[in-house]
Design an enzyme around this catalytic site. Structure first.
Site, PDB file in Angstrom:
ATOM      1  N   ASP A   1       0.828  -1.206   0.000  1.00  0.00           N
ATOM      2  CA  ASP A   1       0.000   0.000   0.000  1.00  0.00           C
ATOM      3  C   ASP A   1       0.867   1.263   0.000  1.00  0.00           C
ATOM      4  O   ASP A   1       2.001   1.238   0.480  1.00  0.00           O
ATOM      5  CB  ASP A   1      -0.874  -0.049   1.268  1.00  0.00           C
TER       6      ASP A   1
ATOM      7  N   HIS B   1       2.698   3.686  -8.913  1.00  0.00           N
ATOM      8  CA  HIS B   1       2.524   2.256  -9.215  1.00  0.00           C
ATOM      9  C   HIS B   1       3.779   1.698  -9.889  1.00  0.00           C
ATOM     10  O   HIS B   1       4.216   0.587  -9.609  1.00  0.00           O
ATOM     11  CB  HIS B   1       1.318   2.043 -10.127  1.00  0.00           C
TER      12      HIS B   1
ATOM     13  N   THR C   1     -10.133  -7.208  -6.337  1.00  0.00           N
ATOM     14  CA  THR C   1     -11.373  -7.161  -7.125  1.00  0.00           C
ATOM     15  C   THR C   1     -12.023  -5.769  -7.008  1.00  0.00           C
ATOM     16  O   THR C   1     -12.776  -5.372  -7.886  1.00  0.00           O
ATOM     17  CB  THR C   1     -12.370  -8.250  -6.651  1.00  0.00           C
TER      18      THR C   1
ATOM     19  N   TRP D   1     -11.020  -2.440  -9.690  1.00  0.00           N
ATOM     20  CA  TRP D   1     -11.666  -2.116 -10.986  1.00  0.00           C
ATOM     21  C   TRP D   1     -12.414  -0.787 -10.907  1.00  0.00           C
ATOM     22  O   TRP D   1     -12.700  -0.182 -11.935  1.00  0.00           O
ATOM     23  CB  TRP D   1     -12.647  -3.211 -11.403  1.00  0.00           C
TER      24      TRP D   1
ATOM     25  N   ARG E   1     -11.383   1.980  -9.832  1.00  0.00           N
ATOM     26  CA  ARG E   1     -10.491   3.130 -10.029  1.00  0.00           C
ATOM     27  C   ARG E   1     -10.669   3.720 -11.436  1.00  0.00           C
ATOM     28  O   ARG E   1     -11.232   3.072 -12.315  1.00  0.00           O
ATOM     29  CB  ARG E   1      -9.040   2.686  -9.837  1.00  0.00           C
TER      30      ARG E   1
ATOM     31  N   LEU F   1      12.097 -20.148  -4.744  1.00  0.00           N
ATOM     32  CA  LEU F   1      11.066 -19.254  -4.186  1.00  0.00           C
ATOM     33  C   LEU F   1       9.777 -19.298  -5.000  1.00  0.00           C
ATOM     34  O   LEU F   1       9.799 -19.226  -6.229  1.00  0.00           O
ATOM     35  CB  LEU F   1      11.597 -17.813  -4.192  1.00  0.00           C
TER      36      LEU F   1
ATOM     37  N   LEU G   1      -7.182  -5.641   6.937  1.00  0.00           N
ATOM     38  CA  LEU G   1      -6.835  -6.731   6.015  1.00  0.00           C
ATOM     39  C   LEU G   1      -7.401  -6.535   4.615  1.00  0.00           C
ATOM     40  O   LEU G   1      -6.943  -7.177   3.661  1.00  0.00           O
ATOM     41  CB  LEU G   1      -7.305  -8.077   6.585  1.00  0.00           C
TER      42      LEU G   1
HETATM   43  C1  V07 Z   1       1.515  -3.867  -9.711  1.00  0.00           C
HETATM   44  C2  V07 Z   1       3.217  -2.541  -8.427  1.00  0.00           C
HETATM   45  C3  V07 Z   1       3.330  -2.977  -6.990  1.00  0.00           C
HETATM   46  C4  V07 Z   1       2.502  -2.148  -6.073  1.00  0.00           C
HETATM   47  C5  V07 Z   1       1.033  -2.438  -6.140  1.00  0.00           C
HETATM   48  C6  V07 Z   1       0.245  -1.866  -7.296  1.00  0.00           C
HETATM   49  C7  V07 Z   1       0.944  -1.698  -8.600  1.00  0.00           C
HETATM   50  C8  V07 Z   1       4.034  -6.273 -10.134  1.00  0.00           C
HETATM   51  C9  V07 Z   1       2.988  -6.887 -10.795  1.00  0.00           C
HETATM   52  C10 V07 Z   1       2.977  -8.201 -11.407  1.00  0.00           C
HETATM   53  C11 V07 Z   1       1.829  -8.970 -11.413  1.00  0.00           C
HETATM   54  C12 V07 Z   1       1.815 -10.246 -11.964  1.00  0.00           C
HETATM   55  C13 V07 Z   1       2.972 -10.752 -12.503  1.00  0.00           C
HETATM   56  C14 V07 Z   1       4.125 -10.003 -12.512  1.00  0.00           C
HETATM   57  C15 V07 Z   1       4.139  -8.739 -11.959  1.00  0.00           C
HETATM   58  C16 V07 Z   1       1.923  -5.987 -10.702  1.00  0.00           C
HETATM   59  C17 V07 Z   1      -0.170  -5.079 -10.919  1.00  0.00           C
HETATM   60  C18 V07 Z   1       0.217  -3.976 -10.207  1.00  0.00           C
HETATM   61  C19 V07 Z   1      -1.550  -5.203 -11.443  1.00  0.00           C
HETATM   62  F1  V07 Z   1       2.984 -11.988 -13.038  1.00  0.00           F
HETATM   63  N1  V07 Z   1       3.657  -5.095  -9.668  1.00  0.00           N
HETATM   64  N2  V07 Z   1       2.371  -4.899  -9.999  1.00  0.00           N
HETATM   65  N3  V07 Z   1       0.670  -6.086 -11.168  1.00  0.00           N
HETATM   66  N4  V07 Z   1       1.901  -2.758  -8.969  1.00  0.00           N
END
Ligand code: V07
Length: 264
Positions: free
Chosen positions: A38, A55, A84, A87, A89, A149, A213
């Site tokens: 967050d 982001h 969920t 969406w 946003r 991992l 949570l």
């Molecule tokens: C997202 C970056 C981290 C902070 C939270 C919101 C934004 C990595 C992924 C990702 C997801 C699946 C995958 C590989 C990478 C990701 C979303 C948002 C939607 F197989 N960061 N990140 N996906 N944020």
């Protein structure tokens, strides 16, 4: 001179982290760490940047923390990337978020493969945009045989949804006579959740000062140690993760004399 001093300072920091890592490895590590990442929007706002910049920076933190967790010897890392609820946003923000898995995997998948990381997902992948789904399915396929991992992304995930779909599946089996109601147990429910096969998280981290949570792994977190920090996710680093691990180990040490059941 100043440069020299800075370099020395940086060396001290990294040496400390190295020592702390070695020390932590001599004790029981949390097998599975789950993180609610967050504070990305707030990080951007503080810098007068658009939310999507936060982001993107958050995604860089995911890479850094994955690398470090793997080095420390953590077995599973679950990251809440998209709920969920997300969406709701603004459309452009959602579109940007849905490009992040591709960007992340486009640059980082070869390293994940090389590092023996297994990529997994939990959430409803079918309602993701086709390009997002393709990228994550490809990553899961390419890393399926890895046994290092487990990097588990919660993508389009909601915990109540997860529990409802598990109950629906079990109810179907009871209805069509393939199962009797008295075989329904905690273990059975575990097998119908999206975390099937994963150990329960030992440690939950939530960044950015919120202490709730938010519909994340409600069933699986029943006995998990919770650790909250004010640090925003893009500012979260290796030292923050070490601090959380050390705090987990300290709490475990306090319960050292107790048997498993009593700890629960
Ligand atoms: C997202 C970056 C981290 C902070 C939270 C919101 C934004 C990595 C992924 C990702 C997801 C699946 C995958 C590989 C990478 C990701 C979303 C948002 C939607 F197989 N960061 N990140 N996906 N944020």
């Amino acid at each position: 001179m100043l440069k020299k001093l800075i370099r020395r300072k940086q060396q001290t920091i990294s040496t400390n982290l190295y020592d702390r890592k070695k020390l932590a490895q001599q004790e029981q590590l949390p097998n599975h760490i789950a993180i609610i990442m967050d504070g990305n929007g707030r990080w951007a706002k503080k810098r007068a940047l658009p939310r999507i910049a936060g982001h993107h920076e958050g995604m860089m933190t995911v890479k850094k923390i994955t690398r470090f967790a793997n080095e420390v010897g953590i077995k599973a890392l679950t990251l809440y990337a998209f709920s969920t609820e997300n969406w709701k946003r603004p459309k452009l923000e959602v579109e940007f978020l849905m490009r992040l898995p591709e960007e992340f995997l486009g640059t980082y998948l070869p390293e994940l493969i090389e590092q023996n990381v297994q990529v997994k997902m939990m959430g409803n992948l079918d309602s993701l945009p086709a390009h997002t789904k393709k990228a994550v399915v490809n990553a899961m396929e390419k890393t399926a045989a890895n046994d290092g991992l487990i990097l588990n992304f919660a993508l389009n995930y909601g915990s109540r949804d997860e529990i409802v779909q598990a109950v629906q599946q079990i109810a179907c089996e009871v209805k069509n006579g393939t199962r009797s109601a008295d075989t329904i147990s905690e273990e059975l429910l575990n097998d119908y959740l999206m975390t099937k096969g994963l150990p329960e998280p030992d440690l939950l981290i939530r960044t950015s000062g919120e202490v709730r949570l938010s519909n994340f792994m409600l069933w699986q977190l029943a006995y998990t140690e919770l650790w909250f920090t004010d640090t925003l996710w893009p500012d979260f680093d290796e030292a923050c993760l070490m601090e959380a691990i050390e705090s987990y180990q300290k709490r475990n040490r306090r319960y050292g004399g107790l048997k498993g059941e009593e700890v629960k």
